[in-house]
Write a protein that holds these residues in place. Sequence first.
Motif, PDB file in Angstrom:
ATOM      1  N   LYS A 135       0.815  -1.225   0.000  1.00  9.72           N
ATOM      2  CA  LYS A 135       0.000   0.000   0.000  1.00  9.72           C
ATOM      3  C   LYS A 135       0.847   1.272   0.000  1.00  9.72           C
ATOM      4  CE  LYS A 135      -4.466  -1.224   1.922  1.00  9.72           C
ATOM      5  NZ  LYS A 135      -5.302  -1.060   3.123  1.00  9.72           N
ATOM      6  N   GLY A 136       2.154   1.129   0.260  1.00 18.03           N
ATOM      7  CA  GLY A 136       3.032   2.291   0.221  1.00 18.03           C
ATOM      8  C   GLY A 136       3.894   2.286  -1.030  1.00 18.03           C
ATOM      9  N   THR A 137       3.457   1.541  -2.047  1.00 19.86           N
ATOM     10  CA  THR A 137       4.271   1.317  -3.246  1.00 19.86           C
ATOM     11  C   THR A 137       3.530   1.773  -4.499  1.00 19.86           C
ATOM     12  OG1 THR A 137       5.225  -0.620  -2.155  1.00 19.86           O
ATOM     13  CG2 THR A 137       5.479  -0.524  -4.539  1.00 19.86           C
ATOM     14  N   THR A 138       4.195   2.528  -5.384  1.00 22.50           N
ATOM     15  CA  THR A 138       3.557   2.928  -6.645  1.00 22.50           C
ATOM     16  C   THR A 138       3.806   1.856  -7.709  1.00 22.50           C
ATOM     17  OG1 THR A 138       5.518   4.121  -7.416  1.00 22.50           O
ATOM     18  CG2 THR A 138       3.909   5.404  -6.175  1.00 22.50           C
ATOM     19  N   SER A 139       2.968   1.836  -8.729  1.00 21.06           N
ATOM     20  CA  SER A 139       3.124   0.814  -9.778  1.00 21.06           C
ATOM     21  C   SER A 139       4.272   1.141 -10.723  1.00 21.06           C
ATOM     22  CB  SER A 139       1.838   0.691 -10.595  1.00 21.06           C
ATOM     23  OG  SER A 139       0.786   0.293  -9.762  1.00 21.06           O
ATOM     24  N   ASN A 140       4.466   2.441 -10.974  1.00 16.71           N
ATOM     25  CA  ASN A 140       5.482   2.818 -11.953  1.00 16.71           C
ATOM     26  C   ASN A 140       6.632   3.609 -11.357  1.00 16.71           C
ATOM     27  OD1 ASN A 140       4.555   1.616 -14.184  1.00 16.71           O
ATOM     28  ND2 ASN A 140       3.796   3.458 -15.206  1.00 16.71           N
ATOM     29  N   THR A 141       7.788   3.522 -12.027  1.00 18.94           N
ATOM     30  CA  THR A 141       8.960   4.281 -11.598  1.00 18.94           C
ATOM     31  C   THR A 141       8.753   5.771 -11.852  1.00 18.94           C
ATOM     32  OG1 THR A 141      10.384   2.418 -12.073  1.00 18.94           O
ATOM     33  CG2 THR A 141      11.439   4.576 -12.064  1.00 18.94           C
ATOM     34  N   HIS A 142       8.333   6.097 -13.077  1.00 14.54           N
ATOM     35  CA  HIS A 142       8.106   7.494 -13.457  1.00 14.54           C
ATOM     36  C   HIS A 142       6.624   7.698 -13.747  1.00 14.54           C
ATOM     37  CE1 HIS A 142      12.419   7.837 -13.963  1.00 14.54           C
ATOM     38  NE2 HIS A 142      12.389   6.805 -14.768  1.00 14.54           N
ATOM     39  N   LEU A 143       6.114   8.849 -13.391  1.00 16.50           N
ATOM     40  CA  LEU A 143       4.733   9.182 -13.747  1.00 16.50           C
ATOM     41  C   LEU A 143       4.686   9.561 -15.230  1.00 16.50           C
ATOM     42  CD1 LEU A 143       1.839   9.737 -12.556  1.00 16.50           C
ATOM     43  CD2 LEU A 143       2.520  12.139 -12.520  1.00 16.50           C
ATOM     44  N   THR A 144       3.715   9.006 -15.955  1.00 13.38           N
ATOM     45  CA  THR A 144       3.535   9.410 -17.350  1.00 13.38           C
ATOM     46  C   THR A 144       2.103   9.932 -17.524  1.00 13.38           C
ATOM     47  OG1 THR A 144       2.705   7.253 -18.038  1.00 13.38           O
ATOM     48  CG2 THR A 144       5.089   7.564 -18.140  1.00 13.38           C
ATOM     49  N   LEU A 145       1.881  10.645 -18.605  1.00  9.75           N
ATOM     50  CA  LEU A 145       0.534  11.161 -18.856  1.00  9.75           C
ATOM     51  C   LEU A 145      -0.450  10.002 -18.999  1.00  9.75           C
ATOM     52  CD1 LEU A 145       1.255  14.118 -21.286  1.00  9.75           C
ATOM     53  CD2 LEU A 145       0.556  14.219 -18.894  1.00  9.75           C
ATOM     54  N   ASP A 157      -5.844  -2.315 -10.105  1.00 14.09           N
ATOM     55  CA  ASP A 157      -4.608  -2.622  -9.370  1.00 14.09           C
ATOM     56  C   ASP A 157      -3.471  -1.649  -9.699  1.00 14.09           C
ATOM     57  OD1 ASP A 157      -4.345  -3.464 -11.931  1.00 14.09           O
ATOM     58  OD2 ASP A 157      -3.432  -5.404 -11.457  1.00 14.09           O
ATOM     59  N   PHE A 158      -3.732  -0.677 -10.589  1.00 14.15           N
ATOM     60  CA  PHE A 158      -2.683   0.291 -10.918  1.00 14.15           C
ATOM     61  C   PHE A 158      -2.665   1.401  -9.872  1.00 14.15           C
ATOM     62  CE2 PHE A 158      -0.756   3.993 -12.719  1.00 14.15           C
ATOM     63  CZ  PHE A 158       0.369   3.463 -13.347  1.00 14.15           C
ATOM     64  N   PHE A 166      -0.636   9.482  -6.867  1.00 16.24           N
ATOM     65  CA  PHE A 166      -1.846  10.135  -6.371  1.00 16.24           C
ATOM     66  C   PHE A 166      -2.823   9.153  -5.716  1.00 16.24           C
ATOM     67  CE2 PHE A 166      -0.176  12.607  -9.944  1.00 16.24           C
ATOM     68  CZ  PHE A 166       0.158  13.763  -9.248  1.00 16.24           C
ATOM     69  N   ASP A 167      -2.615   7.847  -5.956  1.00 20.38           N
ATOM     70  CA  ASP A 167      -3.507   6.839  -5.374  1.00 20.38           C
ATOM     71  C   ASP A 167      -3.004   6.297  -4.032  1.00 20.38           C
ATOM     72  OD1 ASP A 167      -5.149   6.867  -7.668  1.00 20.38           O
ATOM     73  OD2 ASP A 167      -3.704   5.574  -8.697  1.00 20.38           O
ATOM     74  N   LEU A 168      -1.798   6.662  -3.635  1.00 18.52           N
ATOM     75  CA  LEU A 168      -1.265   6.112  -2.372  1.00 18.52           C
ATOM     76  C   LEU A 168      -2.172   6.545  -1.216  1.00 18.52           C
ATOM     77  CD1 LEU A 168       2.558   6.882  -2.746  1.00 18.52           C
ATOM     78  CD2 LEU A 168       1.445   4.643  -2.897  1.00 18.52           C
TER      79      LEU A 168
END
Length: 276
Positions: free
Chosen positions: A94-104, A113-114, A118-120
Amino acid sequence: MDNKVVVLTGGGGVLGKTIALALAKKGAQLAILDLRKDAAEKVAQEIKKQGGSAIGIAADVLSKESLLKAQSEINSKLGSCDILINGAGGNHPKGTTSNTHLTLKDLENNQNDFKSFFDLDTEGIQFVFNLNFIGTLLPTQVFAKEMVGKENCCILNISSMNAFTPLTKIPAYSGAKAAISNFTQWLAVHFAKVGIRVNALAPGFFLTDQNRSLLTDSEGNPTRRGKTIIEQTPMGRYGEPEDLIGTTEWLCGEGSKFVTGIVVPIDGGFSAFSGV
Ligand code: NAD
C-alpha cells in the motif's frame, strides 16, 4: 558476547534468524521477539538445538504494553538487556507505486490494481512509517532504560540502502528508513554519556519474502527491477543473510567500543556506484 543478553526484535524473520544464530554461537543469550510467536519460538528452538541459549517471545514492537510484558519475561529468565537489535521492519504494497516514473498515460489508467503516486493512501504510508520508525523507538525506550549505567551496552538498528538515495516506487519505506538512519545518529549523541553506543546496518538487496514479488516474477525469473539491481551492484549478486554477520558482531562487540552513530552499507558496492 559471552552471556550477553541480546534482545532481537523481528527475530523470527529471514535476516533476524541468521543474526540470532550467529550471536548465539558466540555465547550470547538471545531473546527472540516477533509478532509471530511460532516464528520466534522456532528460531529459539534451533539455537537451543545447536547448544545455545535462547527464548522465543511473542511481542508487538508497536505496543509498549506488549514490550514491557516481554521485558519482564526476559528479565526473569535471562537478566537485563545488554544489546538491543531493532530488526522488525519492512515495506507494504500500500506504500508502493506501480510505476517508476509518472507518465501522462498513467493518469488515464483506471485499472483497479494500478497505483500512481496520487492513489497512495495514508493508511499504507502510516503502516510503513509506524512499523519501521515507531517499531524502533518503542523497543529502544523500553530496553535502553535498563542499559543506562551498565558497561558495554549497545543498540543496532536496521536501516537500508534506500535511506541514502530513495529507491523508486517505495516512497514510504525509503522515507521511514531515512528516519531510522537519522534517529540512529540522534540516539548515539543522546546516549553517549551513559555508555550506550548506537549504530545501524544498511543492508542492500537481500532476496527475502518482503521484496520477492518486486524482484522476481511468478516463475522465479528476475523482474526488470531485479535485473537493474544486479547491474547496479558492482559485486553482481544479491546479499546473503550471512553477509550481515561480520558487521553485526563488530558493531555489537568490544572491537567497536569507540564507534557510535554510524550507518554501515552492506551492499556489494551498490551505494558507491553511480551507474556509469
Ligand atoms: P522479514 O519480513 O523476514 O522479517 C521481519 C520480521 O519482523 C518478521 O518475522 C515479522 O513477523 C516481524 N514483525 C513484523 N511486524 C512486527 C511487529 N509489529 N512486532 C514485532 N515483529 C514484527 O524481513 P527481513 O528481510 O528479515 O528484514 C529484517 C529487517 O531488515 C527489516 O527492518 C527490513 O526492513 C530490513 N531490511 C531488509 C532488506 C532485505 O533486502 N530483505 C534490505 C534492507 C533492510
